[in-house]
Design a protein around this motif. Structure first.
Motif, PDB file in Angstrom:
ATOM      1  N   GLY A 517      43.039  60.041  52.590  1.00 56.64           N
ATOM      2  CA  GLY A 517      44.440  60.426  52.517  1.00 56.64           C
ATOM      3  C   GLY A 517      44.772  61.438  51.447  1.00 56.64           C
ATOM      4  O   GLY A 517      45.925  61.870  51.325  1.00 56.64           O
ATOM      5  N   GLY A 518      43.801  61.819  50.641  1.00 51.82           N
ATOM      6  CA  GLY A 518      44.029  62.848  49.631  1.00 51.82           C
ATOM      7  C   GLY A 518      44.673  62.374  48.351  1.00 51.82           C
ATOM      8  O   GLY A 518      44.987  63.183  47.474  1.00 51.82           O
ATOM      9  N   GLU A 519      44.873  61.041  48.204  1.00 51.29           N
ATOM     10  CA  GLU A 519      45.498  60.530  46.976  1.00 51.29           C
ATOM     11  C   GLU A 519      44.410  60.163  45.961  1.00 51.29           C
ATOM     12  O   GLU A 519      44.272  59.019  45.558  1.00 51.29           O
ATOM     13  N   TRP A 520      43.645  61.156  45.559  1.00 52.97           N
ATOM     14  CA  TRP A 520      42.467  60.909  44.737  1.00 52.97           C
ATOM     15  C   TRP A 520      42.188  62.134  43.899  1.00 52.97           C
ATOM     16  O   TRP A 520      42.361  63.270  44.352  1.00 52.97           O
ATOM     17  N   GLY A 521      41.767  61.937  42.673  1.00 56.67           N
ATOM     18  CA  GLY A 521      41.437  63.050  41.797  1.00 56.67           C
ATOM     19  C   GLY A 521      39.990  63.459  41.933  1.00 56.67           C
ATOM     20  O   GLY A 521      39.294  63.101  42.884  1.00 56.67           O
ATOM     21  N   SER A 522      39.520  64.205  40.949  1.00 54.69           N
ATOM     22  CA  SER A 522      38.153  64.739  40.998  1.00 54.69           C
ATOM     23  C   SER A 522      37.146  63.827  40.326  1.00 54.69           C
ATOM     24  O   SER A 522      35.959  64.155  40.261  1.00 54.69           O
ATOM     25  N   SER A 523      37.582  62.678  39.809  1.00 60.39           N
ATOM     26  CA  SER A 523      36.662  61.763  39.154  1.00 60.39           C
ATOM     27  C   SER A 523      37.060  60.339  39.482  1.00 60.39           C
ATOM     28  O   SER A 523      38.156  60.078  40.002  1.00 60.39           O
ATOM     29  N   PHE A 524      36.172  59.395  39.174  1.00 60.41           N
ATOM     30  CA  PHE A 524      36.487  57.991  39.390  1.00 60.41           C
ATOM     31  C   PHE A 524      37.626  57.565  38.460  1.00 60.41           C
ATOM     32  O   PHE A 524      37.754  58.055  37.341  1.00 60.41           O
ATOM     33  N   GLY A 525      38.438  56.618  38.949  1.00 62.33           N
ATOM     34  CA  GLY A 525      39.539  56.113  38.143  1.00 62.33           C
ATOM     35  C   GLY A 525      40.851  56.814  38.412  1.00 62.33           C
ATOM     36  O   GLY A 525      41.767  56.746  37.588  1.00 62.33           O
ATOM     37  N   THR A 526      40.959  57.483  39.561  1.00 65.63           N
ATOM     38  CA  THR A 526      42.186  58.217  39.893  1.00 65.63           C
ATOM     39  C   THR A 526      42.814  57.693  41.174  1.00 65.63           C
ATOM     40  O   THR A 526      43.451  58.445  41.918  1.00 65.63           O
ATOM     41  N   LEU A 527      42.652  56.396  41.454  1.00 64.67           N
ATOM     42  CA  LEU A 527      43.269  55.784  42.629  1.00 64.67           C
ATOM     43  C   LEU A 527      44.782  55.659  42.426  1.00 64.67           C
ATOM     44  O   LEU A 527      45.265  55.539  41.288  1.00 64.67           O
ATOM     45  N   PRO A 528      45.550  55.663  43.513  1.00 64.73           N
ATOM     46  CA  PRO A 528      46.997  55.424  43.381  1.00 64.73           C
ATOM     47  C   PRO A 528      47.265  54.076  42.706  1.00 64.73           C
ATOM     48  O   PRO A 528      46.697  53.054  43.104  1.00 64.73           O
ATOM     49  N   TYR A 529      48.127  54.050  41.706  1.00 71.33           N
ATOM     50  CA  TYR A 529      48.324  52.827  40.916  1.00 71.33           C
ATOM     51  C   TYR A 529      49.037  51.736  41.694  1.00 71.33           C
ATOM     52  O   TYR A 529      49.044  50.576  41.297  1.00 71.33           O
ATOM     53  N   THR A 530      49.651  52.100  42.826  1.00 75.49           N
ATOM     54  CA  THR A 530      50.393  51.110  43.610  1.00 75.49           C
ATOM     55  C   THR A 530      49.482  50.224  44.464  1.00 75.49           C
ATOM     56  O   THR A 530      49.959  49.257  45.061  1.00 75.49           O
ATOM     57  N   LEU A 531      48.208  50.532  44.539  1.00 77.39           N
ATOM     58  CA  LEU A 531      47.277  49.739  45.342  1.00 77.39           C
ATOM     59  C   LEU A 531      46.957  48.423  44.645  1.00 77.39           C
ATOM     60  O   LEU A 531      47.144  48.277  43.430  1.00 77.39           O
ATOM     61  N   ASP A 532      46.404  47.474  45.416  1.00 75.52           N
ATOM     62  CA  ASP A 532      46.024  46.169  44.859  1.00 75.52           C
ATOM     63  C   ASP A 532      44.630  46.286  44.241  1.00 75.52           C
ATOM     64  O   ASP A 532      43.633  45.798  44.780  1.00 75.52           O
ATOM     65  N   LEU A 533      44.576  46.933  43.087  1.00 70.33           N
ATOM     66  CA  LEU A 533      43.290  47.223  42.456  1.00 70.33           C
ATOM     67  C   LEU A 533      42.665  45.973  41.843  1.00 70.33           C
ATOM     68  O   LEU A 533      41.433  45.855  41.799  1.00 70.33           O
ATOM     69  N   ALA A 534      43.476  45.043  41.393  1.00 70.23           N
ATOM     70  CA  ALA A 534      42.929  43.814  40.807  1.00 70.23           C
ATOM     71  C   ALA A 534      42.107  43.047  41.833  1.00 70.23           C
ATOM     72  O   ALA A 534      41.046  42.506  41.513  1.00 70.23           O
ATOM     73  N   ALA A 535      42.575  42.995  43.078  1.00 68.77           N
ATOM     74  CA  ALA A 535      41.839  42.287  44.124  1.00 68.77           C
ATOM     75  C   ALA A 535      40.528  42.991  44.446  1.00 68.77           C
ATOM     76  O   ALA A 535      39.512  42.340  44.724  1.00 68.77           O
ATOM     77  N   VAL A 536      40.538  44.310  44.405  1.00 69.24           N
ATOM     78  CA  VAL A 536      39.310  45.068  44.674  1.00 69.24           C
ATOM     79  C   VAL A 536      38.277  44.784  43.589  1.00 69.24           C
ATOM     80  O   VAL A 536      37.091  44.571  43.880  1.00 69.24           O
ATOM     81  N   VAL A 537      38.704  44.768  42.342  1.00 65.24           N
ATOM     82  CA  VAL A 537      37.780  44.501  41.236  1.00 65.24           C
ATOM     83  C   VAL A 537      37.275  43.060  41.303  1.00 65.24           C
ATOM     84  O   VAL A 537      36.075  42.802  41.103  1.00 65.24           O
ATOM     85  N   GLU A 538      38.145  42.134  41.564  1.00 60.23           N
ATOM     86  CA  GLU A 538      37.736  40.734  41.637  1.00 60.23           C
ATOM     87  C   GLU A 538      36.687  40.521  42.722  1.00 60.23           C
ATOM     88  O   GLU A 538      35.748  39.743  42.553  1.00 60.23           O
ATOM     89  N   ARG A 539      36.827  41.219  43.828  1.00 61.97           N
ATOM     90  CA  ARG A 539      35.853  41.112  44.914  1.00 61.97           C
ATOM     91  C   ARG A 539      34.472  41.596  44.467  1.00 61.97           C
ATOM     92  O   ARG A 539      33.449  41.101  44.933  1.00 61.97           O
ATOM     93  N   ALA A 540      34.442  42.568  43.566  1.00 62.53           N
ATOM     94  CA  ALA A 540      33.175  43.137  43.107  1.00 62.53           C
ATOM     95  C   ALA A 540      32.565  42.367  41.954  1.00 62.53           C
ATOM     96  O   ALA A 540      31.427  42.643  41.564  1.00 62.53           O
ATOM     97  N   ARG A 541      33.283  41.393  41.393  1.00 60.09           N
ATOM     98  CA  ARG A 541      32.784  40.679  40.224  1.00 60.09           C
ATOM     99  C   ARG A 541      31.581  39.813  40.607  1.00 60.09           C
ATOM    100  O   ARG A 541      31.663  39.009  41.535  1.00 60.09           O
ATOM    101  N   PRO A 542      30.447  39.950  39.907  1.00 65.86           N
ATOM    102  CA  PRO A 542      29.290  39.082  40.186  1.00 65.86           C
ATOM    103  C   PRO A 542      29.513  37.694  39.584  1.00 65.86           C
ATOM    104  O   PRO A 542      29.692  37.571  38.363  1.00 65.86           O
ATOM    105  N   ALA A 543      29.543  36.684  40.421  1.00 66.81           N
ATOM    106  CA  ALA A 543      29.757  35.319  39.927  1.00 66.81           C
ATOM    107  C   ALA A 543      28.469  34.809  39.299  1.00 66.81           C
ATOM    108  O   ALA A 543      27.435  34.730  39.952  1.00 66.81           O
ATOM    109  N   VAL A 544      28.518  34.485  38.024  1.00 64.38           N
ATOM    110  CA  VAL A 544      27.334  34.017  37.286  1.00 64.38           C
ATOM    111  C   VAL A 544      27.527  32.549  36.944  1.00 64.38           C
ATOM    112  O   VAL A 544      28.562  32.153  36.421  1.00 64.38           O
TER     113      VAL A 544
END
Length: 544
Positions: A517-544
């Motif tokens: 959709g073009g809502e992205w910058g030239s580097s990582f960490g430029t996602l639209p702030y309105t997205l549910d980013l906490a859920a995305v990170v939690e999904r990637a967390r390795p459960a130890v």
């Protein structure tokens, strides 16, 4: 020095003692999606066992030792006789033995074998990647050998064996064997038709003597190699054993080992042939066609290997930020760091889902799935391997100075990350290969469009990206110069389609908003702030 000054606080514990497979939600879901229920329990048991090994302190120690104690070439023995052997760290043999015993060289005969092996390859890459080069070549040699039923009858069982036996001796006396390949030469590189190695027919039918060189030959202590050489009928494929059936060493002179940026546990050698005995595989003049299946399989392993490196880098970054505090709170809870981690997690999940979908196409083995592989494998190989290095570099930065220190393991991941974009044809080769499929193989184009079209109507940004891609494909003006752009868009649209169908809504939404959709910058960490980013990170967390 006062002990109190060395009290350690606010440091993340090592990410060890966990199940690498179970901790990867994207991967476990892919296995559940692509493996039939009657086999799924067995497959999961195998992968969980391998996952626990990959996440163990022992595997981490093996990886550090194998990387820190690189292979050593011995051209001669103490008496001056040529032996042409490579000594590896004991840790290398342990890693390689675990890979073989876990079925990573045997996808061709098991139910859902390619998906099960692909998941295992992705998991075990996270332990150490260098030793998986001979594993990949051994797996990929099978389709090439099947072009010659006589050779396949002799060698396929050896290559698919779950037993690893180190050392040079006749393959018939070993419980399992490993294969390698020798294609590129110094004057040609990817242009293998420029090869000059000669193959002269011997009196016995199908037997030849090779004279020439190979510029890159990985894992030179493997038991047998598939080699390209110029026969009277043109460029042909040959089987070259290291040790002949009577126990004598074949002429396989190791000139030197490459001093590489990464992949240090693995030996990559320059090899000279001088009357080396070889057996023709397939027909004279059909060498490239004979090796087509092998090249496609190793290219998919490049995708899977990069996905494994990406996943481990993301796991390390999320784990670190979940334990490290700064500026009054955990790093993972800081909005900007959360944005970076979520962006990395999206890239990793997209790579995993794509690699596993292609493995499932191998298992299906229908006409339409084979057509999809023909165009999707080079596109995926181009894009996923290109994304690996910037992702690992950004994940390393999440650890700050600790990530730049060897003890963190991140420098080893970073050194390894460019390899798969170079091996089996670099970016231009993949883009041009996908372009050939676009221009010459309508069935492949149709299979690709059907695959991405399965998600039409589910996300307006994906629908728009598909329309834009169709416009690109319809314009043949300057298509070769635009090949990278076209293939990049193909890979992104395919990833988007897969995520829209199979990933949680927050993942699909973030991917489509940024990559399509073009809502992205030239580097990582430029996602639209309105997205549910906490859920995305939690999904990637390795459960130890």
């Amino acid at each position: 020095m006062a002990p109190g000054t060395h009290t350690v606080t606010n440091q993340a514990p090592p990410l060890v003692g966990y199940d690498v497979f179970t901790a990867d939600r994207a991967l476990t879901e892919a296995v559940g999606r692509h493996v039939a229920q009657d086999v799924l329990g067995t497959a999961r048991d195998e992968l969980e066992l391998l996952g626990r090994s990959a996440g163990s302190a022992q595997a981490r120690e093996w990886a550090e030792r194998a990387d820190g104690d690189p292979p050593r070439l011995r051209t001669h023995d103490r008496y001056g006789n040529r032996v042409d052997e490579v000594d590896f760290s004991p840790a290398w043999h342990r890693l390689l033995g675990k890979a073989v015993s876990s079925g990573l060289t045997d996808a061709w005969g098991r139910e859902h074998g390619h998906v099960r092996r692909a998941a295992g390859f992705l998991v075990w890459t996270q332990a150490e990647a260098g030793h998986l080069c001979p594993v990949s070549m051994t797996h990929a040699a099978v389709p090439a050998l099947r072009t010659d039923p006589v050779l396949a009858a002799v060698w396929e069982g050896r290559l698919r064996s779950p037993v690893y036996e180190q050392g040079l001796r006749p393959a018939a006396l070993k419980a399992g064997a490993l294969a390698g390949m020798g294609m590129t030469e110094k004057q040609g590189g990817s242009d293998v038709r420029a090869n000059t190695t000669r193959a002269e027919p011997l009196a016995a039918g199908g037997e030849y003597a090779l004279t020439g060189h190979k510029w890159f030959c990985s894992a030179p202590m493997n038991d047998v190699f598939l080699v390209l050489a110029q026969a009277p009928g043109g460029l042909s494929c040959f089987l070259v054993p290291r040790v002949l059936d009577d126990g004598t060493r074949n002429v396989f002179r190791l000139q030197r080992l490459k001093d590489k940026l990464g992949n240090r546990s693995n030996a990559s050698a320059e090899v000279e042939f001088d009357g080396t005995w070889a057996r023709l595989v397939g027909e004279e003049g059909a060498g490239v066609r004979t090796l087509t299946g092998m090249v496609a399989a190793t290219r998919l392993d490049c995708v899977l290997g990069s996905a494994g490196l990406m996943r481990q880098a993301v796991a390390q970054a999320v784990h670190h930020c979940s334990h490290r505090s700064a500026f009054g709170g955990l790093l993972v809870d800081k909005p900007l760091m959360r944005n970076v981690l979520a962006d990395l997690a999206l890239e990793s999940e997209a790579a995993t889902v794509l690699g596993m979908r292609l493995a499932a196409a191998y298992d299906a083995d229908t006409e339409s799935e084979r057509a999809l592989l023909r165009i999707a494998v080079p596109a995926a190989k181009y894009w996923v391997t290109k994304r690996c290095t910037p992702l690992v570099a950004e994940a390393l930065e999440c650890l700050g100075g600790n990530g730049y220190v060897e003890e963190s393991g991140m420098p080893r991941l970073l050194r390894e990350s460019p390899l798969n974009s170079v091996w089996e044809g670099s970016g231009n080769i993949q883009a041009l290969d996908a372009l050939r499929a676009l221009q010459r193989e309508p069935a492949s184009v149709n299979a690709f469009l059907q695959e991405v079209g399965a998600a039409r109507g589910a996300d307006h940004r994906l629908d728009a990206a598909i329309r834009e891609l169709l416009t690109e494909l319809a314009d043949l003006a300057g298509i070769e110069a635009r090949a990278r752009r076209v293939v990049e868009r193909m890979a992104l649209v395919l990833q988007g389609s897969l995520l829209v169908r199979w990933a949680p809504p927050e993942v699909a939404d973030a991917f489509c908003a940024s990559r399509l959709g073009g809502e992205w910058g030239s580097s990582f960490g430029t996602l639209p702030y309105t997205l549910d980013l906490a859920a995305v990170v939690e999904r990637a967390r390795p459960a130890v």
